[in-house]
Design a protein around this motif. Structure first.
Motif, PDB file in Angstrom:
ATOM      1  N   GLU A 169      25.410 -14.172  23.821  1.00 40.85           N
ATOM      2  CA  GLU A 169      26.220 -13.480  24.762  1.00 40.85           C
ATOM      3  C   GLU A 169      27.279 -13.569  24.160  1.00 40.85           C
ATOM      4  N   GLN A 170      28.045 -14.928  23.375  1.00 41.45           N
ATOM      5  CA  GLN A 170      29.384 -14.802  23.400  1.00 41.45           C
ATOM      6  C   GLN A 170      30.658 -14.290  23.067  1.00 41.45           C
ATOM      7  N   GLU A 171      31.389 -14.099  24.431  1.00 43.49           N
ATOM      8  CA  GLU A 171      32.637 -13.183  23.681  1.00 43.49           C
ATOM      9  C   GLU A 171      32.731 -13.760  22.688  1.00 43.49           C
ATOM     10  N   GLY A 172      33.456 -12.907  21.439  1.00 45.34           N
ATOM     11  CA  GLY A 172      34.400 -12.867  20.210  1.00 45.34           C
ATOM     12  C   GLY A 172      34.079 -12.926  19.294  1.00 45.34           C
ATOM     13  N   VAL A 173      31.994 -13.336  19.724  1.00 45.55           N
ATOM     14  CA  VAL A 173      30.975 -13.205  18.276  1.00 45.55           C
ATOM     15  C   VAL A 173      30.649 -11.927  17.837  1.00 45.55           C
ATOM     16  N   ARG A 174      30.105 -11.288  16.968  1.00 48.35           N
ATOM     17  CA  ARG A 174      29.750 -10.102  16.999  1.00 48.35           C
ATOM     18  C   ARG A 174      28.582 -10.127  16.305  1.00 48.35           C
ATOM     19  N   ASN A 175      27.646  -9.884  17.601  1.00 49.12           N
ATOM     20  CA  ASN A 175      25.953  -9.689  16.962  1.00 49.12           C
ATOM     21  C   ASN A 175      25.619  -8.798  15.762  1.00 49.12           C
ATOM     22  N   GLU A 176      25.931  -8.154  15.870  1.00 51.17           N
ATOM     23  CA  GLU A 176      26.020  -7.649  14.035  1.00 51.17           C
ATOM     24  C   GLU A 176      26.211  -8.206  13.113  1.00 51.17           C
ATOM     25  N   SER A 177      27.302  -8.942  13.196  1.00 53.87           N
ATOM     26  CA  SER A 177      27.496  -9.674  12.001  1.00 53.87           C
ATOM     27  C   SER A 177      26.987 -11.184  11.940  1.00 53.87           C
ATOM     28  N   ILE A 178      26.592 -11.491  12.931  1.00 51.29           N
ATOM     29  CA  ILE A 178      25.087 -12.946  12.740  1.00 51.29           C
ATOM     30  C   ILE A 178      24.316 -12.742  11.630  1.00 51.29           C
TER      31      ILE A 178
END
Length: 315
Positions: A169-178
């Motif tokens: 949910e965090q803006e600034g984290v790219r989910n596809e790069s988790i």
């Protein structure tokens, strides 16, 4: 002695004590502790808030010399500083999360290589939140047996089973790069796998890694490249239970995990390619009378620093 933080507890790996002076500019890398245990483990499988203290105590045995890594002496190249522990509030989860974010944000602003010692895995969310508040877009390599992405634990949205739900949910984290890396075992729930897929995160299971152990360094590069897509930096978060319990007696009890050698190889390779920082969480000293798990953390930190030296030299 200048390297004593409190009581009989020295700095990590005999680092310079900057806990009071805040002389961040005088060091190349900074380690700090997050002595936090949230509601998932209170009163049951417990004690990870002691992790930073015991990791530091165990680190007193070690130099920075790694003969197996081309005889590098890490501390010939890196001046390590210890910023002490974040002041947590055991009865106030929200306040503690805010304190972790503020503390880590100050460290991220230094531009140094930052190493957090937990504590339970819930601390990773506020650490990364502090990083995103510097304006960077973040990818994350998450080494763990478990996804840690459930919505909450009995209403606690910051529990150790939930940091990646918050990071999705965090803006600034790219989910596809988790990149959830090393995932294995029946202590995961079906919902966790579905949550990762719906968020767009990548899953790499322990079997994926074991199938590539013949050329693990090359596979580490592939994993890193997934995390580095369309972001400004890559952060590494390690839960001790990514390792098999044979190598992790002081962590949560999970079999079919990585060996210590496999973990160290991955950490070193990731750091060579460029990490902004890392954390190591979920050491439970009360479960491990010989403190084998806490001792291993010193080697993990040294392998990360050794990799970072190579990255800096190649930059």
């Amino acid at each position: 002695m200048t390297n004593i933080l409190y009581g009989n507890t020295q700095t990590m790996l005999n680092a310079k004590n900057i806990s009071k002076t805040k002389e961040y500019e005088s060091v190349d890398a900074i380690v700090y502790g997050i002595p936090w245990e949230g509601a998932v483990t209170w009163g049951d499988y417990t004690g990870c808030e002691l992790g930073p203290k015991v990791m530091r105590l165990c680190s007193g045995r070690y130099s920075g010399y790694l003969p197996e890594l081309d005889h590098v002496d890490v501390f010939e190249h890196v001046k390590l500083g210890d910023a002490g522990d974040i002041s947590v509030v055991p009865h106030d989860v929200d306040e503690t999360m805010d304190r972790i974010t503020a503390f880590s944000n100050d460290l991220w602003k230094t531009g140094k290589f930052i190493i957090g010692l937990g504590g339970d895995h819930g601390v990773t969310f506020p650490i990364v939140r502090g990083l995103t508040e510097t304006g960077k877009k973040v990818g994350i390599i998450h080494l763990d047996a478990h996804y840690d992405n459930l919505p909450s634990h009995n209403g606690d949205e910051y529990a150790r089973c939930s940091p990646f739900a918050r990071l999705y949910e965090q803006e600034g984290v790219r989910n596809e790069s988790i990149i959830h890396t090393g995932i294995h075992g029946p202590r995961n729930q079906p919902l966790a796998g579905r949550n990762a897929k719906e968020a767009g995160a990548v899953t790499i299971t322990v079997n994926d890694i074991k199938d590539r152990t013949a050329n693990l360094k090359a596979y580490a590069k592939e994993i890193y490249e997934l995390a580095a897509q369309e972001v400004d930096c890559v952060y590494l978060s390690i839960c001790s239970d990514v390792m098999d319990y044979a190598f992790n007696p002081g962590g949560p009890v999970d079999g079919n995990g990585l060996t210590s050698h496999e973990l160290l190889t991955l950490v070193h390779e990731f750091a060579k390619l460029g990490l902004i920082g890392m954390d190591f969480v979920e050491i439970y000293p009360q479960q491990d009378p010989n403190q084998f798990s806490a001792h291993l953390v010193s080697t993990v930190v040294l392998y990360a620093l050794a990799g970072n030296i190579i990255h800096e030299q190649q930059a």
